[in-house]
Design a protein around this motif. Structure first.
Motif, PDB file in Angstrom:
ATOM      1  N   ASN A  20       0.859  -1.117   0.043  1.00  0.00           N
ATOM      2  CA  ASN A  20      -0.023  -0.232  -0.325  1.00  0.00           C
ATOM      3  C   ASN A  20       1.127   1.414   0.003  1.00  0.00           C
ATOM      4  O   ASN A  20       1.571   1.296   0.340  1.00  0.00           O
ATOM      5  CB  ASN A  20      -0.833  -0.087   1.452  1.00  0.00           C
ATOM      6  N   ASP A  21      -0.046   2.650   0.110  1.00  0.00           N
ATOM      7  CA  ASP A  21       1.134   3.583  -0.399  1.00  0.00           C
ATOM      8  C   ASP A  21       1.860   4.391   0.867  1.00  0.00           C
ATOM      9  O   ASP A  21       2.954   4.719   0.855  1.00  0.00           O
ATOM     10  CB  ASP A  21      -0.167   4.589  -0.700  1.00  0.00           C
ATOM     11  N   LEU A  22       1.165   3.728   1.482  1.00  0.00           N
ATOM     12  CA  LEU A  22       2.358   3.710   3.397  1.00  0.00           C
ATOM     13  C   LEU A  22       3.529   3.115   3.244  1.00  0.00           C
ATOM     14  O   LEU A  22       4.534   3.918   3.331  1.00  0.00           O
ATOM     15  CB  LEU A  22       1.368   3.902   4.144  1.00  0.00           C
ATOM     16  N   VAL A  23       3.448   2.492   2.346  1.00  0.00           N
ATOM     17  CA  VAL A  23       4.975   1.381   2.883  1.00  0.00           C
ATOM     18  C   VAL A  23       5.854   1.659   1.081  1.00  0.00           C
ATOM     19  O   VAL A  23       7.212   2.047   2.211  1.00  0.00           O
ATOM     20  CB  VAL A  23       4.184  -0.078   2.363  1.00  0.00           C
TER      21      VAL A  23
ATOM     22  N   PRO B  17       0.162  -1.799  -6.704  1.00  0.00           N
ATOM     23  CA  PRO B  17      -0.880  -1.058  -5.866  1.00  0.00           C
ATOM     24  C   PRO B  17      -1.270  -2.367  -5.211  1.00  0.00           C
ATOM     25  O   PRO B  17      -1.533  -3.609  -5.721  1.00  0.00           O
ATOM     26  CB  PRO B  17      -2.208  -0.447  -6.329  1.00  0.00           C
ATOM     27  N   GLU B  18      -1.508  -2.279  -3.781  1.00  0.00           N
ATOM     28  CA  GLU B  18      -2.491  -3.145  -3.029  1.00  0.00           C
ATOM     29  C   GLU B  18      -3.908  -3.079  -3.408  1.00  0.00           C
ATOM     30  O   GLU B  18      -4.622  -1.915  -3.172  1.00  0.00           O
ATOM     31  CB  GLU B  18      -2.372  -3.191  -1.629  1.00  0.00           C
ATOM     32  N   LEU B  19      -4.213  -4.576  -3.601  1.00  0.00           N
ATOM     33  CA  LEU B  19      -5.429  -4.364  -4.046  1.00  0.00           C
ATOM     34  C   LEU B  19      -7.163  -5.369  -3.124  1.00  0.00           C
ATOM     35  O   LEU B  19      -6.243  -5.885  -2.129  1.00  0.00           O
ATOM     36  CB  LEU B  19      -6.030  -5.288  -4.951  1.00  0.00           C
ATOM     37  N   ASP B  20      -7.570  -5.320  -2.846  1.00  0.00           N
ATOM     38  CA  ASP B  20      -8.861  -5.867  -2.375  1.00  0.00           C
ATOM     39  C   ASP B  20      -8.880  -7.111  -2.358  1.00  0.00           C
ATOM     40  O   ASP B  20      -8.075  -7.951  -1.676  1.00  0.00           O
ATOM     41  CB  ASP B  20      -9.976  -5.473  -2.142  1.00  0.00           C
ATOM     42  N   ALA B  21      -8.240  -7.259  -3.388  1.00  0.00           N
ATOM     43  CA  ALA B  21      -8.487  -8.712  -4.081  1.00  0.00           C
ATOM     44  C   ALA B  21      -6.954  -9.566  -3.630  1.00  0.00           C
ATOM     45  O   ALA B  21      -5.877  -9.057  -2.941  1.00  0.00           O
ATOM     46  CB  ALA B  21      -8.338  -9.648  -5.510  1.00  0.00           C
ATOM     47  N   ALA B  22      -6.981 -11.052  -3.025  1.00  0.00           N
ATOM     48  CA  ALA B  22      -5.960 -12.513  -1.680  1.00  0.00           C
ATOM     49  C   ALA B  22      -4.584 -11.707  -3.685  1.00  0.00           C
ATOM     50  O   ALA B  22      -4.594 -11.475  -4.070  1.00  0.00           O
ATOM     51  CB  ALA B  22      -6.014 -13.103  -1.401  1.00  0.00           C
ATOM     52  N   ALA B  23      -3.250 -11.594  -1.959  1.00  0.00           N
ATOM     53  CA  ALA B  23      -2.049 -12.155  -3.064  1.00  0.00           C
ATOM     54  C   ALA B  23      -2.173 -13.228  -3.618  1.00  0.00           C
ATOM     55  O   ALA B  23      -0.924 -13.189  -3.904  1.00  0.00           O
ATOM     56  CB  ALA B  23      -1.400 -10.604  -2.132  1.00  0.00           C
ATOM     57  N   SER B  24      -2.429 -13.388  -2.771  1.00  0.00           N
ATOM     58  CA  SER B  24      -1.531 -15.498  -2.370  1.00  0.00           C
ATOM     59  C   SER B  24      -1.774 -16.182  -4.416  1.00  0.00           C
ATOM     60  O   SER B  24      -0.742 -16.220  -4.510  1.00  0.00           O
ATOM     61  CB  SER B  24      -2.874 -16.295  -2.721  1.00  0.00           C
TER      62      SER B  24
ATOM     63  N   ALA C  83      -0.467  -6.057   5.103  1.00  0.00           N
ATOM     64  CA  ALA C  83      -1.174  -6.340   6.703  1.00  0.00           C
ATOM     65  C   ALA C  83      -2.279  -7.483   6.652  1.00  0.00           C
ATOM     66  O   ALA C  83      -2.868  -7.739   7.344  1.00  0.00           O
ATOM     67  CB  ALA C  83      -1.258  -5.418   7.871  1.00  0.00           C
ATOM     68  N   THR C  84      -2.779  -8.279   5.320  1.00  0.00           N
ATOM     69  CA  THR C  84      -3.384  -8.352   4.732  1.00  0.00           C
ATOM     70  C   THR C  84      -4.242  -9.884   5.617  1.00  0.00           C
ATOM     71  O   THR C  84      -3.420  -9.829   5.610  1.00  0.00           O
ATOM     72  CB  THR C  84      -4.038  -8.412   3.419  1.00  0.00           C
TER      73      THR C  84
ATOM     74  N   GLU D 246       0.557  -5.657  12.702  1.00  0.00           N
ATOM     75  CA  GLU D 246       1.869  -6.060  12.389  1.00  0.00           C
ATOM     76  C   GLU D 246       1.675  -5.845  10.738  1.00  0.00           C
ATOM     77  O   GLU D 246       0.703  -6.634   9.942  1.00  0.00           O
ATOM     78  CB  GLU D 246       1.474  -7.558  12.567  1.00  0.00           C
ATOM     79  N   ALA D 247       2.722  -6.128   9.619  1.00  0.00           N
ATOM     80  CA  ALA D 247       2.547  -6.228   8.295  1.00  0.00           C
ATOM     81  C   ALA D 247       3.844  -6.884   8.151  1.00  0.00           C
ATOM     82  O   ALA D 247       4.637  -7.270   8.994  1.00  0.00           O
ATOM     83  CB  ALA D 247       3.579  -4.748   8.135  1.00  0.00           C
TER      84      ALA D 247
END
Length: 307
Positions: A102-105, A130-137, A151-152, A272-273
């Motif tokens: 995400n933009d913070l990181v 960009p971090e999305l709503d869908a899982a990164a798996s 931290a998802t 926790e990230a």
């Protein structure tokens, strides 16, 4: 046996792990027809179907399942022999690493990480997705991204994780905000309106749960925004309160922006990230170098954030 080599064992490993010709092809970065040819070669070599149709999907044969652990060990051992040479050659490599965060990181980590990577691998490139709503798996599995950093909780159990940051939320306000005139209490917290940051439009979170469960109080959410960037510079003109992780507040010039921060008088859970990757990348020497570099840099960047 002399009828197969290490590359063929790699194909056996990936086909058995993925249980799909198309997924195995994406992972090995070859075409589906090429992967089908390797499957045919495996079937001839071992006199076994390797993958069998089971309804609408394919499953490994009993033979493939039975030898998978041995094949994984063989490939892992062979790869370890090449690791020293691969890392010694970093200066001549030009890898591209794709990291979802995400933009913070990204704001805190992008430049320090790039600097550290280029010290050993000057021709590398980093793409921040960009971090999305869908899982990164899934993109971790099919190679669409090399690492996830965030931290998802939308992560499949086989994905490897390593914690890089434990943080906590603080309140961001203008420097003369009336809440700062006296010791801050849960009761004084709910006298003011709040801005909530959520890409999914969620207004409520741990602050609300703690206020309600421990003190029977409810705070007012006046606005929900997708990112914090759009609001920070405007906070000096309002009595609204913007909760942010310490990671963000530590990288804001509070004095220059006419802002101040405060600790919430609540027992909030830590944020926790972690960095996450697919287990098949465990022994990839260049990927492991990326992970170790990111871990080292993130610890240095985030050292101001309390555990």
């Amino acid at each position: 046996m002399k009828r197969y080599d290490l590359d063929l064992l790699r194909y056996l490993k990936v086909l058995t792990e993925e249980e799909s010709v198309s997924r195995a092809a994406r992972r090995m970065k070859v075409s589906e027809p090429a992967m089908s040819r390797q499957l045919a070669k495996l079937r001839t070599t071992f006199a076994d179907p390797i993958l069998v149709q089971s309804g609408r999907r394919m499953t490994p044969s009993a033979f493939a399942t039975g030898v998978l652990s041995q094949v994984q060990d063989l490939v892992r051992s062979a790869d370890s022999l090449l690791e020293t040479r691969a890392l010694a050659n970093l200066a001549n490599m030009a890898p591209t690493f794709t990291i979802r965060a995400n933009d913070l990181v990204v704001a805190a980590l992008a430049l320090p990480l790039l600097k550290a990577l280029k010290q050993e691998c000057p021709r590398c490139e980093v793409i921040w997705a960009p971090e999305l709503d869908a899982a990164a798996s899934d993109p971790l599995r099919d190679g669409g991204i090399d690492l996830y950093l965030g931290a998802t909780d939308l992560m499949k159990p086989e994905i490897r994780r390593q914690t890089v940051l434990r943080d906590h939320m603080q309140g961001l306000v203008r420097k003369d905000h009336p809440i700062l005139a006296a010791p801050i209490t849960p009761q004084s917290m709910v006298l003011y309106d709040y801005i909530s940051v959520s890409r999914r439009g969620r207004a409520r979170g741990p602050i609300d749960w703690m206020l309600q469960n421990q003190h029977g109080l409810t705070r007012r959410i006046a606005m929900v925004v997708p990112t914090y960037h759009c609001m920070v510079e405007s906070m000096k003109e309002t009595d609204l309160i913007l909760p942010l992780p310490g990671l963000v507040i530590n990288h804001i010039s509070l004095k220059a922006l006419g802002l101040a921060s405060f600790e919430f008088p609540l027992s909030l859970p830590s944020v926790e990230a972690f960095q996450a990757w697919h287990p098949r990348r465990d022994t990839d020497p260049v990927h492991r170098w990326l992970r170790e570099t990111l871990f080292r840099v993130s610890r240095k960047v985030f050292e101001k954030c309390p555990p």
